[in-house]
Design a protein around this motif. Structure first.
Motif, PDB file in Angstrom:
ATOM      1  N   ASP A 200     -26.274 -15.493 -10.606  1.00 16.13           N
ATOM      2  CA  ASP A 200     -27.697 -15.287 -10.897  1.00 16.13           C
ATOM      3  C   ASP A 200     -28.361 -15.075  -9.545  1.00 16.13           C
ATOM      4  OD1 ASP A 200     -27.144 -15.739 -13.542  1.00 16.13           O
ATOM      5  OD2 ASP A 200     -27.961 -17.762 -13.588  1.00 16.13           O
TER       6      ASP A 200
ATOM      7  N   LEU B 235     -31.209 -13.887  -8.557  1.00 15.65           N
ATOM      8  CA  LEU B 235     -32.591 -14.337  -8.401  1.00 15.65           C
ATOM      9  C   LEU B 235     -33.087 -14.905  -9.724  1.00 15.65           C
ATOM     10  CD1 LEU B 235     -35.146 -14.557  -6.688  1.00 15.65           C
ATOM     11  CD2 LEU B 235     -35.759 -12.266  -7.471  1.00 15.65           C
ATOM     12  N   LYS B 236     -33.415 -16.196  -9.701  1.00 14.07           N
ATOM     13  CA  LYS B 236     -34.029 -16.861 -10.848  1.00 14.07           C
ATOM     14  C   LYS B 236     -35.501 -17.061 -10.522  1.00 14.07           C
ATOM     15  CE  LYS B 236     -31.747 -20.773 -11.356  1.00 14.07           C
ATOM     16  NZ  LYS B 236     -31.137 -21.987 -11.895  1.00 14.07           N
TER      17      LYS B 236
ATOM     18  N   PHE C 269     -38.059 -20.770  -8.349  1.00 16.70           N
ATOM     19  CA  PHE C 269     -37.187 -19.677  -7.947  1.00 16.70           C
ATOM     20  C   PHE C 269     -35.865 -20.273  -7.485  1.00 16.70           C
ATOM     21  CE2 PHE C 269     -40.012 -21.043  -4.641  1.00 16.70           C
ATOM     22  CZ  PHE C 269     -39.165 -21.304  -3.576  1.00 16.70           C
TER      23      PHE C 269
ATOM     24  N   THR D 195     -31.165 -19.524  -7.142  1.00 12.96           N
ATOM     25  CA  THR D 195     -29.957 -18.742  -7.303  1.00 12.96           C
ATOM     26  C   THR D 195     -28.853 -19.666  -7.795  1.00 12.96           C
ATOM     27  OG1 THR D 195     -28.495 -17.147  -6.210  1.00 12.96           O
ATOM     28  CG2 THR D 195     -29.208 -19.027  -4.899  1.00 12.96           C
ATOM     29  N   GLU D 196     -27.853 -19.091  -8.472  1.00 13.56           N
ATOM     30  CA  GLU D 196     -26.749 -19.899  -8.993  1.00 13.56           C
ATOM     31  C   GLU D 196     -25.485 -19.050  -9.095  1.00 13.56           C
ATOM     32  OE1 GLU D 196     -25.720 -21.899 -13.242  1.00 13.56           O
ATOM     33  OE2 GLU D 196     -27.687 -22.375 -12.412  1.00 13.56           O
TER      34      GLU D 196
ATOM     35  N   GLU E 194     -32.415 -24.427  -6.293  1.00 14.86           N
ATOM     36  CA  GLU E 194     -33.688 -24.077  -6.928  1.00 14.86           C
ATOM     37  C   GLU E 194     -34.832 -24.719  -6.167  1.00 14.86           C
ATOM     38  OE1 GLU E 194     -35.719 -25.187 -11.131  1.00 14.86           O
ATOM     39  OE2 GLU E 194     -33.770 -24.188 -11.254  1.00 14.86           O
TER      40      GLU E 194
ATOM     41  N   ARG F  81     -30.382 -13.535 -17.987  1.00 17.72           N
ATOM     42  CA  ARG F  81     -30.219 -14.902 -18.492  1.00 17.72           C
ATOM     43  C   ARG F  81     -31.579 -15.578 -18.575  1.00 17.72           C
ATOM     44  NH1 ARG F  81     -26.808 -20.100 -16.531  1.00 17.72           N
ATOM     45  NH2 ARG F  81     -25.150 -19.667 -17.985  1.00 17.72           N
TER      46      ARG F  81
ATOM     47  N   THR G  89     -36.798 -20.232 -16.798  1.00 19.56           N
ATOM     48  CA  THR G  89     -36.488 -19.185 -15.826  1.00 19.56           C
ATOM     49  C   THR G  89     -35.872 -17.958 -16.480  1.00 19.56           C
ATOM     50  OG1 THR G  89     -34.320 -20.168 -15.385  1.00 19.56           O
ATOM     51  CG2 THR G  89     -36.131 -20.811 -13.934  1.00 19.56           C
TER      52      THR G  89
ATOM     53  N   SER H 253     -33.385 -14.695 -15.102  1.00 25.45           N
ATOM     54  CA  SER H 253     -32.597 -14.296 -13.936  1.00 25.45           C
ATOM     55  C   SER H 253     -31.782 -13.046 -14.211  1.00 25.45           C
ATOM     56  CB  SER H 253     -31.674 -15.438 -13.497  1.00 25.45           C
ATOM     57  OG  SER H 253     -30.845 -15.838 -14.552  1.00 25.45           O
TER      58      SER H 253
ATOM     59  N   THR I  52     -28.239 -11.258 -13.475  1.00 31.38           N
ATOM     60  CA  THR I  52     -26.892 -11.730 -13.186  1.00 31.38           C
ATOM     61  C   THR I  52     -26.000 -10.584 -12.701  1.00 31.38           C
ATOM     62  OG1 THR I  52     -27.120 -13.394 -14.919  1.00 31.38           O
ATOM     63  CG2 THR I  52     -24.899 -12.938 -14.149  1.00 31.38           C
TER      64      THR I  52
END
Length: 184
Positions: free
Chosen positions: A31, A33-34, A52, A54-55, A71, A153, A173, A175, A177
């Motif tokens: 992900d 950018l969430k 905001f 990332t994952e 986050e 997502r 959120t 995002s 992916t």
């Protein structure tokens, strides 16, 4: 000797789990950018804000994944005051997701993340002499629920910390992916 046998069994189980990759989904998802909305639940001083992050996730099997996420959330940032004080929260977490479908790029999921929460404050944001203040730190966990639409997502997550001085909040959120998706 018992420790060596137990360690050997652990390594064999781990190797089996790692080698049993998800046959229908790509191995890694990111992900990149969430972004979303964050609403504090246990602190009346905080106003809703943005989140905001990332994952990165690794698909263990077609219906489960583990990951690492970062986050950040910003509260009270939209006031009109000259001496605006902004509250921030940062989370670094390990994640686990369980998927409800194993035959489509569109699928729901639920999961849990466990991580480290750090709060802080930036005083007088709009002035040249702004001041940063470190806040409380805590371990916490976050039950999560969401839906994947291929490479998009949507997720809701309740961030619960184990100290009362650290803010609990709900985040929703959206995002984008990379590398995720259904192969078949």
């Amino acid at each position: 000797m018992k420790k060596l046998v137990a360690f050997s069994i652990f390594v064999v189980c781990l190797a089996t789990q790692v080698s049993s990759q998800a046959p229908s989904y790509t191995n890694f998802e990111w992900d990149i950018l969430k972004v979303g909305y964050a609403s504090p639940l246990n602190n009346n001083q905080l106003k809703p804000g943005t989140t905001f992050g990332t994952e990165v996730r690794y698909n263990l099997t077609d219906n489960s994944s583990i990951g690492f996420g970062i986050e950040g959330s910003v509260f009270n940032a939209f006031g009109d005051e000259e001496d605006l004080d902004v509250d921030v929260s940062a989370v670094t977490s390990l994640t686990y997701d369980r998927y409800l479908s194993t035959s489509s790029s569109k699928r729901g999921f639920y999961g849990l993340s466990i991580g480290h929460y750090s709060n802080g404050e930036i005083r007088n944001v709009r002035n040249d002499n702004s001041e940063t203040i470190d806040g409380a730190k805590s371990l916490g966990m976050s039950p999560r629920l969401g839906y994947e639409f291929g490479h998009v997502r949507i997720m809701g997550q309740y961030h619960y910390t184990f100290k009362e001085t650290t803010a609990n909040y709900l985040s929703i959120t959206l995002s984008a992916t990379l590398w995720g998706g259904y192969k078949n």
